[in-house]
Write a protein that holds these residues in place. Sequence first.
Motif, PDB file in Angstrom:
ATOM      1  N   ILE A  52       0.833  -1.202   0.000  1.00  0.00           N
ATOM      2  CA  ILE A  52       0.000   0.000   0.000  1.00  0.00           C
ATOM      3  C   ILE A  52       0.870   1.256   0.000  1.00  0.00           C
ATOM      4  O   ILE A  52       0.660   2.164  -0.801  1.00  0.00           O
ATOM      5  N   THR A  53       1.835   1.317   0.885  1.00  0.00           N
ATOM      6  CA  THR A  53       2.643   2.535   1.007  1.00  0.00           C
ATOM      7  C   THR A  53       3.589   2.741  -0.172  1.00  0.00           C
ATOM      8  O   THR A  53       3.969   3.876  -0.461  1.00  0.00           O
ATOM      9  N   GLU A  54       3.944   1.666  -0.861  1.00  0.00           N
ATOM     10  CA  GLU A  54       4.844   1.792  -2.000  1.00  0.00           C
ATOM     11  C   GLU A  54       4.109   1.999  -3.324  1.00  0.00           C
ATOM     12  O   GLU A  54       4.736   2.244  -4.349  1.00  0.00           O
ATOM     13  N   CYS A  55       2.785   1.916  -3.299  1.00  0.00           N
ATOM     14  CA  CYS A  55       2.001   2.121  -4.516  1.00  0.00           C
ATOM     15  C   CYS A  55       1.900   3.615  -4.805  1.00  0.00           C
ATOM     16  O   CYS A  55       1.556   4.406  -3.927  1.00  0.00           O
ATOM     17  N   HIS A  56       2.176   4.010  -6.027  1.00  0.00           N
ATOM     18  CA  HIS A  56       2.110   5.416  -6.427  1.00  0.00           C
ATOM     19  C   HIS A  56       1.026   5.668  -7.476  1.00  0.00           C
ATOM     20  O   HIS A  56       0.892   6.776  -7.972  1.00  0.00           O
ATOM     21  N   ASP A  57       0.262   4.630  -7.786  1.00  0.00           N
ATOM     22  CA  ASP A  57      -0.802   4.744  -8.783  1.00  0.00           C
ATOM     23  C   ASP A  57      -2.095   5.146  -8.065  1.00  0.00           C
ATOM     24  O   ASP A  57      -2.692   4.349  -7.334  1.00  0.00           O
ATOM     25  N   THR A  58      -2.530   6.383  -8.265  1.00  0.00           N
ATOM     26  CA  THR A  58      -3.695   6.885  -7.539  1.00  0.00           C
ATOM     27  C   THR A  58      -4.978   6.133  -7.895  1.00  0.00           C
ATOM     28  O   THR A  58      -5.850   5.976  -7.047  1.00  0.00           O
ATOM     29  N   ASP A  59      -5.092   5.656  -9.126  1.00  0.00           N
ATOM     30  CA  ASP A  59      -6.285   4.892  -9.518  1.00  0.00           C
ATOM     31  C   ASP A  59      -6.339   3.553  -8.780  1.00  0.00           C
ATOM     32  O   ASP A  59      -7.409   3.141  -8.312  1.00  0.00           O
ATOM     33  N   THR A  60      -5.207   2.885  -8.684  1.00  0.00           N
ATOM     34  CA  THR A  60      -5.143   1.624  -7.953  1.00  0.00           C
ATOM     35  C   THR A  60      -5.469   1.843  -6.484  1.00  0.00           C
ATOM     36  O   THR A  60      -6.264   1.108  -5.891  1.00  0.00           O
ATOM     37  N   LEU A  61      -4.890   2.879  -5.895  1.00  0.00           N
ATOM     38  CA  LEU A  61      -5.157   3.183  -4.490  1.00  0.00           C
ATOM     39  C   LEU A  61      -6.627   3.520  -4.274  1.00  0.00           C
ATOM     40  O   LEU A  61      -7.215   3.122  -3.262  1.00  0.00           O
ATOM     41  N   ARG A  62      -7.236   4.204  -5.220  1.00  0.00           N
ATOM     42  CA  ARG A  62      -8.667   4.528  -5.108  1.00  0.00           C
ATOM     43  C   ARG A  62      -9.495   3.239  -5.126  1.00  0.00           C
ATOM     44  O   ARG A  62     -10.452   3.100  -4.360  1.00  0.00           O
ATOM     45  N   THR A  63      -9.145   2.315  -5.992  1.00  0.00           N
ATOM     46  CA  THR A  63      -9.847   1.027  -6.058  1.00  0.00           C
ATOM     47  C   THR A  63      -9.722   0.292  -4.729  1.00  0.00           C
ATOM     48  O   THR A  63     -10.708  -0.203  -4.183  1.00  0.00           O
ATOM     49  N   TRP A  64      -8.490   0.223  -4.205  1.00  0.00           N
ATOM     50  CA  TRP A  64      -8.278  -0.454  -2.930  1.00  0.00           C
ATOM     51  C   TRP A  64      -9.032   0.244  -1.814  1.00  0.00           C
ATOM     52  O   TRP A  64      -9.579  -0.396  -0.919  1.00  0.00           O
ATOM     53  N   LEU A  65      -9.059   1.564  -1.847  1.00  0.00           N
ATOM     54  CA  LEU A  65      -9.751   2.352  -0.830  1.00  0.00           C
ATOM     55  C   LEU A  65     -11.245   2.038  -0.848  1.00  0.00           C
ATOM     56  O   LEU A  65     -11.862   1.845   0.203  1.00  0.00           O
ATOM     57  N   SER A  66     -11.832   1.943  -2.021  1.00  0.00           N
ATOM     58  CA  SER A  66     -13.246   1.592  -2.148  1.00  0.00           C
ATOM     59  C   SER A  66     -13.513   0.198  -1.602  1.00  0.00           C
ATOM     60  O   SER A  66     -14.507  -0.022  -0.904  1.00  0.00           O
ATOM     61  N   ARG A  67     -12.642  -0.720  -1.904  1.00  0.00           N
ATOM     62  CA  ARG A  67     -12.807  -2.099  -1.426  1.00  0.00           C
ATOM     63  C   ARG A  67     -12.633  -2.207   0.088  1.00  0.00           C
ATOM     64  O   ARG A  67     -13.239  -3.064   0.723  1.00  0.00           O
ATOM     65  N   ALA A  68     -11.801  -1.357   0.650  1.00  0.00           N
ATOM     66  CA  ALA A  68     -11.502  -1.424   2.084  1.00  0.00           C
ATOM     67  C   ALA A  68     -12.727  -1.160   2.954  1.00  0.00           C
ATOM     68  O   ALA A  68     -12.787  -1.597   4.098  1.00  0.00           O
ATOM     69  N   ILE A  69     -13.712  -0.490   2.405  1.00  0.00           N
ATOM     70  CA  ILE A  69     -14.905  -0.149   3.173  1.00  0.00           C
ATOM     71  C   ILE A  69     -15.679  -1.397   3.591  1.00  0.00           C
ATOM     72  O   ILE A  69     -16.203  -1.468   4.701  1.00  0.00           O
ATOM     73  N   THR A  70     -15.705  -2.402   2.720  1.00  0.00           N
ATOM     74  CA  THR A  70     -16.495  -3.602   3.009  1.00  0.00           C
ATOM     75  C   THR A  70     -15.688  -4.898   2.995  1.00  0.00           C
ATOM     76  O   THR A  70     -16.239  -5.961   3.255  1.00  0.00           O
ATOM     77  N   SER A  71     -14.434  -4.816   2.691  1.00  0.00           N
ATOM     78  CA  SER A  71     -13.589  -6.008   2.561  1.00  0.00           C
ATOM     79  C   SER A  71     -13.517  -6.790   3.878  1.00  0.00           C
ATOM     80  O   SER A  71     -13.307  -6.206   4.938  1.00  0.00           O
ATOM     81  N   PRO A  72     -13.657  -8.120   3.804  1.00  0.00           N
ATOM     82  CA  PRO A  72     -13.586  -8.925   5.030  1.00  0.00           C
ATOM     83  C   PRO A  72     -12.157  -9.059   5.586  1.00  0.00           C
ATOM     84  O   PRO A  72     -11.975  -9.316   6.766  1.00  0.00           O
ATOM     85  N   THR A  73     -11.169  -8.881   4.715  1.00  0.00           N
ATOM     86  CA  THR A  73      -9.762  -8.959   5.133  1.00  0.00           C
ATOM     87  C   THR A  73      -8.945  -7.916   4.383  1.00  0.00           C
ATOM     88  O   THR A  73      -9.383  -7.424   3.329  1.00  0.00           O
ATOM     89  N   THR A  74      -7.781  -7.625   4.906  1.00  0.00           N
ATOM     90  CA  THR A  74      -6.891  -6.691   4.201  1.00  0.00           C
ATOM     91  C   THR A  74      -6.498  -7.243   2.845  1.00  0.00           C
ATOM     92  O   THR A  74      -6.492  -6.530   1.854  1.00  0.00           O
ATOM     93  N   GLU A  75      -6.200  -8.525   2.792  1.00  0.00           N
ATOM     94  CA  GLU A  75      -5.749  -9.137   1.544  1.00  0.00           C
ATOM     95  C   GLU A  75      -6.800  -9.039   0.447  1.00  0.00           C
ATOM     96  O   GLU A  75      -6.490  -8.959  -0.737  1.00  0.00           O
ATOM     97  N   ALA A  76      -8.073  -9.035   0.836  1.00  0.00           N
ATOM     98  CA  ALA A  76      -9.158  -8.998  -0.135  1.00  0.00           C
ATOM     99  C   ALA A  76      -9.235  -7.665  -0.886  1.00  0.00           C
ATOM    100  O   ALA A  76      -9.826  -7.606  -1.969  1.00  0.00           O
ATOM    101  N   ILE A  77      -8.658  -6.607  -0.345  1.00  0.00           N
ATOM    102  CA  ILE A  77      -8.715  -5.320  -1.057  1.00  0.00           C
ATOM    103  C   ILE A  77      -7.954  -5.365  -2.369  1.00  0.00           C
ATOM    104  O   ILE A  77      -8.230  -4.602  -3.278  1.00  0.00           O
ATOM    105  N   PHE A  78      -6.985  -6.278  -2.450  1.00  0.00           N
ATOM    106  CA  PHE A  78      -6.162  -6.358  -3.662  1.00  0.00           C
ATOM    107  C   PHE A  78      -6.882  -7.069  -4.794  1.00  0.00           C
ATOM    108  O   PHE A  78      -6.441  -7.020  -5.931  1.00  0.00           O
ATOM    109  N   GLY A  79      -7.992  -7.732  -4.495  1.00  0.00           N
ATOM    110  CA  GLY A  79      -8.777  -8.403  -5.525  1.00  0.00           C
ATOM    111  C   GLY A  79      -7.994  -9.495  -6.215  1.00  0.00           C
ATOM    112  O   GLY A  79      -7.158 -10.156  -5.603  1.00  0.00           O
ATOM    113  N   GLU A  80      -8.236  -9.644  -7.471  1.00  0.00           N
ATOM    114  CA  GLU A  80      -7.597 -10.703  -8.261  1.00  0.00           C
ATOM    115  C   GLU A  80      -6.428 -10.165  -9.072  1.00  0.00           C
ATOM    116  O   GLU A  80      -6.216 -10.549 -10.216  1.00  0.00           O
ATOM    117  N   GLU A  81      -5.677  -9.268  -8.501  1.00  0.00           N
ATOM    118  CA  GLU A  81      -4.559  -8.651  -9.223  1.00  0.00           C
ATOM    119  C   GLU A  81      -3.373  -9.572  -9.279  1.00  0.00           C
ATOM    120  O   GLU A  81      -3.071 -10.320  -8.433  1.00  0.00           O
TER     121      GLU A  81
END
Length: 81
Positions: A52-81
């Motif tokens: 998370i801290t090393e990511c500099h892509d604002t679009d990717t971080l926005r996607t992860w941020l949206s997922r973090a609201i309902t994600s059951p685990t931290t790992e799940a925010i990354f999706g199927e990347e």
Amino acid sequence: MAVDLSFYKSYLSEEIRDEGRAEGRAEGRADALLLILEQRGLHIPDDARRRITECHDTDTLRTWLSRAITSPTTEAIFGEE
């Protein structure tokens, strides 16, 4: 004696400022993402925190941020990347 300020109006100067703004936005999104995960009581493994801290892509971080609201685990925010 006049000071030459032409550099501050140059293309290179604008590019440097734009890069700094984007870096600041990415850092802000990473901080917000970590805060949401922490406030939700989710465990944040070191490798996920680093990713998370090393990511500099604002679009990717926005996607992860949206997922973090309902994600059951931290790992799940990354999706199927």
